[in-house]
Design a protein around this motif. Sequence first.
Motif, PDB file in Angstrom:
ATOM      1  N   PRO A 116      48.726 -12.838  30.240  1.00  0.00           N
ATOM      2  CA  PRO A 116      48.015 -13.394  31.406  1.00  0.00           C
ATOM      3  C   PRO A 116      47.350 -14.748  31.097  1.00  0.00           C
ATOM      4  O   PRO A 116      46.948 -15.002  29.967  1.00  0.00           O
ATOM      5  CB  PRO A 116      46.943 -12.339  31.711  1.00  0.00           C
ATOM      6  N   TYR A 119      42.078 -16.347  32.083  1.00  0.00           N
ATOM      7  CA  TYR A 119      41.019 -15.340  32.300  1.00  0.00           C
ATOM      8  C   TYR A 119      39.846 -15.515  31.342  1.00  0.00           C
ATOM      9  O   TYR A 119      38.780 -14.955  31.574  1.00  0.00           O
ATOM     10  CB  TYR A 119      41.593 -13.911  32.206  1.00  0.00           C
ATOM     11  N   LEU A 121      36.859 -17.651  29.041  1.00  0.00           N
ATOM     12  CA  LEU A 121      35.946 -18.795  29.201  1.00  0.00           C
ATOM     13  C   LEU A 121      36.556 -20.046  28.563  1.00  0.00           C
ATOM     14  O   LEU A 121      36.393 -21.159  29.080  1.00  0.00           O
ATOM     15  CB  LEU A 121      34.587 -18.461  28.547  1.00  0.00           C
ATOM     16  N   TRP A 124      38.930 -21.526  31.079  1.00  0.00           N
ATOM     17  CA  TRP A 124      38.198 -22.154  32.192  1.00  0.00           C
ATOM     18  C   TRP A 124      37.618 -23.505  31.753  1.00  0.00           C
ATOM     19  O   TRP A 124      37.772 -24.508  32.452  1.00  0.00           O
ATOM     20  CB  TRP A 124      37.070 -21.249  32.688  1.00  0.00           C
ATOM     21  N   LEU A 178      35.482 -22.622  21.374  1.00  0.00           N
ATOM     22  CA  LEU A 178      35.785 -21.369  22.074  1.00  0.00           C
ATOM     23  C   LEU A 178      37.198 -20.899  21.721  1.00  0.00           C
ATOM     24  O   LEU A 178      37.430 -19.702  21.523  1.00  0.00           O
ATOM     25  CB  LEU A 178      35.669 -21.572  23.591  1.00  0.00           C
ATOM     26  N   THR A 181      37.224 -19.354  18.207  1.00  0.00           N
ATOM     27  CA  THR A 181      36.652 -17.995  18.245  1.00  0.00           C
ATOM     28  C   THR A 181      37.650 -17.004  18.832  1.00  0.00           C
ATOM     29  O   THR A 181      37.877 -15.911  18.290  1.00  0.00           O
ATOM     30  CB  THR A 181      35.343 -18.001  19.069  1.00  0.00           C
ATOM     31  N   LEU A 185      39.433 -13.840  16.878  1.00  0.00           N
ATOM     32  CA  LEU A 185      39.167 -12.457  17.304  1.00  0.00           C
ATOM     33  C   LEU A 185      40.446 -11.761  17.783  1.00  0.00           C
ATOM     34  O   LEU A 185      40.545 -10.541  17.718  1.00  0.00           O
ATOM     35  CB  LEU A 185      38.083 -12.426  18.383  1.00  0.00           C
TER      36      LEU A 185
ATOM     37  N   LEU B 177      27.987 -20.222  24.683  1.00  0.00           N
ATOM     38  CA  LEU B 177      29.363 -20.028  25.159  1.00  0.00           C
ATOM     39  C   LEU B 177      30.177 -19.247  24.119  1.00  0.00           C
ATOM     40  O   LEU B 177      30.952 -18.360  24.469  1.00  0.00           O
ATOM     41  CB  LEU B 177      30.044 -21.375  25.440  1.00  0.00           C
ATOM     42  N   ILE B 180      29.121 -15.661  24.358  1.00  0.00           N
ATOM     43  CA  ILE B 180      29.709 -15.010  25.549  1.00  0.00           C
ATOM     44  C   ILE B 180      31.145 -14.578  25.240  1.00  0.00           C
ATOM     45  O   ILE B 180      31.534 -13.430  25.483  1.00  0.00           O
ATOM     46  CB  ILE B 180      29.684 -15.984  26.762  1.00  0.00           C
ATOM     47  N   THR B 181      31.941 -15.513  24.681  1.00  0.00           N
ATOM     48  CA  THR B 181      33.352 -15.217  24.351  1.00  0.00           C
ATOM     49  C   THR B 181      33.442 -14.053  23.366  1.00  0.00           C
ATOM     50  O   THR B 181      34.233 -13.117  23.551  1.00  0.00           O
ATOM     51  CB  THR B 181      34.017 -16.480  23.758  1.00  0.00           C
ATOM     52  N   LEU B 185      35.124 -10.357  24.094  1.00  0.00           N
ATOM     53  CA  LEU B 185      36.305  -9.910  23.334  1.00  0.00           C
ATOM     54  C   LEU B 185      36.016  -8.662  22.505  1.00  0.00           C
ATOM     55  O   LEU B 185      36.916  -7.885  22.215  1.00  0.00           O
ATOM     56  CB  LEU B 185      36.838 -11.051  22.450  1.00  0.00           C
ATOM     57  N   TYR B 192      39.449  -7.520  30.199  1.00  0.00           N
ATOM     58  CA  TYR B 192      39.084  -8.940  30.392  1.00  0.00           C
ATOM     59  C   TYR B 192      40.255  -9.686  31.049  1.00  0.00           C
ATOM     60  O   TYR B 192      40.064 -10.478  31.978  1.00  0.00           O
ATOM     61  CB  TYR B 192      38.731  -9.551  29.028  1.00  0.00           C
ATOM     62  N   SER B 193      41.487  -9.386  30.563  1.00  0.00           N
ATOM     63  CA  SER B 193      42.667 -10.100  31.073  1.00  0.00           C
ATOM     64  C   SER B 193      43.024  -9.678  32.491  1.00  0.00           C
ATOM     65  O   SER B 193      43.860 -10.310  33.138  1.00  0.00           O
ATOM     66  CB  SER B 193      43.852  -9.883  30.144  1.00  0.00           C
ATOM     67  N   PHE B 195      40.810  -9.610  34.816  1.00  0.00           N
ATOM     68  CA  PHE B 195      39.706 -10.209  35.580  1.00  0.00           C
ATOM     69  C   PHE B 195      38.659  -9.162  35.994  1.00  0.00           C
ATOM     70  O   PHE B 195      38.236  -9.109  37.154  1.00  0.00           O
ATOM     71  CB  PHE B 195      40.230 -10.981  36.803  1.00  0.00           C
ATOM     72  N   VAL B 200      34.381 -11.910  34.621  1.00  0.00           N
ATOM     73  CA  VAL B 200      34.242 -13.034  35.558  1.00  0.00           C
ATOM     74  C   VAL B 200      32.785 -13.482  35.612  1.00  0.00           C
ATOM     75  O   VAL B 200      32.483 -14.687  35.578  1.00  0.00           O
ATOM     76  CB  VAL B 200      34.762 -12.636  36.969  1.00  0.00           C
ATOM     77  N   ALA B 202      30.483 -13.161  33.295  1.00  0.00           N
ATOM     78  CA  ALA B 202      30.107 -13.832  32.047  1.00  0.00           C
ATOM     79  C   ALA B 202      30.738 -15.220  31.963  1.00  0.00           C
ATOM     80  O   ALA B 202      30.114 -16.169  31.476  1.00  0.00           O
ATOM     81  CB  ALA B 202      30.525 -12.968  30.852  1.00  0.00           C
ATOM     82  N   ASN B 203      31.982 -15.364  32.451  1.00  0.00           N
ATOM     83  CA  ASN B 203      32.611 -16.693  32.481  1.00  0.00           C
ATOM     84  C   ASN B 203      31.811 -17.643  33.388  1.00  0.00           C
ATOM     85  O   ASN B 203      31.601 -18.810  33.051  1.00  0.00           O
ATOM     86  CB  ASN B 203      34.042 -16.606  33.018  1.00  0.00           C
ATOM     87  N   ILE B 204      31.391 -17.111  34.545  1.00  0.00           N
ATOM     88  CA  ILE B 204      30.595 -17.938  35.476  1.00  0.00           C
ATOM     89  C   ILE B 204      29.281 -18.350  34.804  1.00  0.00           C
ATOM     90  O   ILE B 204      28.846 -19.496  34.923  1.00  0.00           O
ATOM     91  CB  ILE B 204      30.341 -17.184  36.810  1.00  0.00           C
ATOM     92  N   GLY B 206      28.887 -18.907  31.705  1.00  0.00           N
ATOM     93  CA  GLY B 206      29.263 -20.002  30.805  1.00  0.00           C
ATOM     94  C   GLY B 206      29.356 -21.329  31.553  1.00  0.00           C
ATOM     95  O   GLY B 206      28.827 -22.352  31.098  1.00  0.00           O
ATOM     96  N   ILE B 207      29.994 -21.308  32.712  1.00  0.00           N
ATOM     97  CA  ILE B 207      30.158 -22.542  33.505  1.00  0.00           C
ATOM     98  C   ILE B 207      28.791 -23.040  34.001  1.00  0.00           C
ATOM     99  O   ILE B 207      28.515 -24.247  34.003  1.00  0.00           O
ATOM    100  CB  ILE B 207      31.127 -22.296  34.690  1.00  0.00           C
TER     101      ILE B 207
END
Lengths: 251, 251
Positions: A116, A119, A121, A124, A178, A181, A185, B177, B180-181, B185, B192-193, B195, B200, B202-204, B206-207
């Motif tokens: 996939p 998905y 960070l 993104w 990122l 990492t 992992l 960041l 978070i990653t 993981l 995670y893959s 979504f 999502v 946690a990714n947000i 990060g952004i």
Amino acid sequence: MEDSAPRPIRSVFAWLVGASQVLGLLAVVLTGVWMGHYRGGFAWDGSAQEFNLHPLCMVLGLVFLHGDAILVYRVFRNEPKRNVKLLHGIIHLLALIMSIIGFVAVFDFHRAGKIPDMYTLHSWCGMATLVLFCIQWVMGLMFFLFPVASSWLRASYLPIHVFCGLVLLVMAIGSCLLGITEKLLFSITSTYSQFASEGVLANILGIVLVCFGVLLGYLITKEEYRRPPNPEEESLSVHFKTLTEGGSSTF
Amino acid sequence: MEDSAPRPIRSVFAWLVGASQVLGLLAVVLTGVWMGHYRGGFAWDGSAQEFNLHPLCMVLGLVFLHGDAILVYRVFRNEPKRNVKLLHGIIHLLALIMSIIGFVAVFDFHRAGKIPDMYTLHSWCGMATLVLFCIQWVMGLMFFLFPVASSWLRASYLPIHVFCGLVLLVMAIGSCLLGITEKLLFSITSTYSQFASEGVLANILGIVLVCFGVLLGYLITKEEYRRPPNPEEESLSVHFKTLTEGGSSTF
């Protein structure tokens, strides 16, 4: 052209630029060793070896060449502005080409392996960096190399272009960390915590990238290293003094 | 004290500061929701709930409070410098306390669960950031709040202090960041893959942290938002003009 800065400033500057190049090249070499020695080398066949081109291209293009493209304004600050602009644009073009190869490599590998996309960070942040980098390059080309905009528009856009260039360099380095990492992992989950040599090498690569970013940031933002005002260029170029109250730097 | 800047500059500045506060608080809330709702809440007993304090304290201390401690020099740029310095130091002290609690929480959790320490890139970057943040705080205290150094030394150190402050904020955000990653993981590898909502969110987060950093960077480095020169303070304060050729900003 003779540098007008005092000798001690010139000497420190030269050492710092040299150190930045050592760090940048070291980052590229470490990425090459990681992917070449620990991850099985390079190919273009949808395999894991194609993925290996992704980190190498991104570190070389979006970090090292991107950083050096910005640095030319400091290194050649006494050369004619038109030549420096051209060099800035050409190095950025090389950075863009490398980044697009790296981008295609990872999506090709994902498609072949039915993995996939988009998905994590890392994906993104990396995608945001690449898209904004493309926009920044096209805007820079239109505004400064083939000026289609008015002087007023160019003058208004210049500080944004300069700020965004540095932000994008920092975002590129962050995205690389990122990616490091994530790759560790995914690949060496069980041995990473035992300080496996691959993990230590990749961590050191991360620290080298951070040091490269800090040094570039220092060289780019330090007032003394900025391009000195040149009265002959004043009528042709965009000058920070007209933009910011009391500012003194030119670009 | 009346702001001397033109009204449109004041208005844009106020909106940008407001936006930065919304982003900073949003980052803290998202971290709280992630750890509180998806990861089982908070405790201080060596369990995973104790670990959950780590991200919350780091985002609150090393990012939000750290950023705001720097921002007070822009927001209160027309207030007496002594008061602003004191506020800068106090908010940094709060940031330091929060960071140390977060630091102890993760090491305590690792010790209780016999989890190895300091092998990931997140831990290397995070530890470097925290150690340098402590050094920066102590140096700032000695040089500027209880000036034990000579005026010349203070003047020489000031631009380094300012540059390092911004670098440390960027390093703190980068470390978050990476954290978070790493957490995603380790915790939701399989979903995670697909979504999963936790991924999502946690990714947000990060952004949002990246956007907070970019906005803070803009507010801190923009010439117009810098503290205007104040002749009454000239004899007491350190002035950038004496440090950099043609520079105009005071701190």
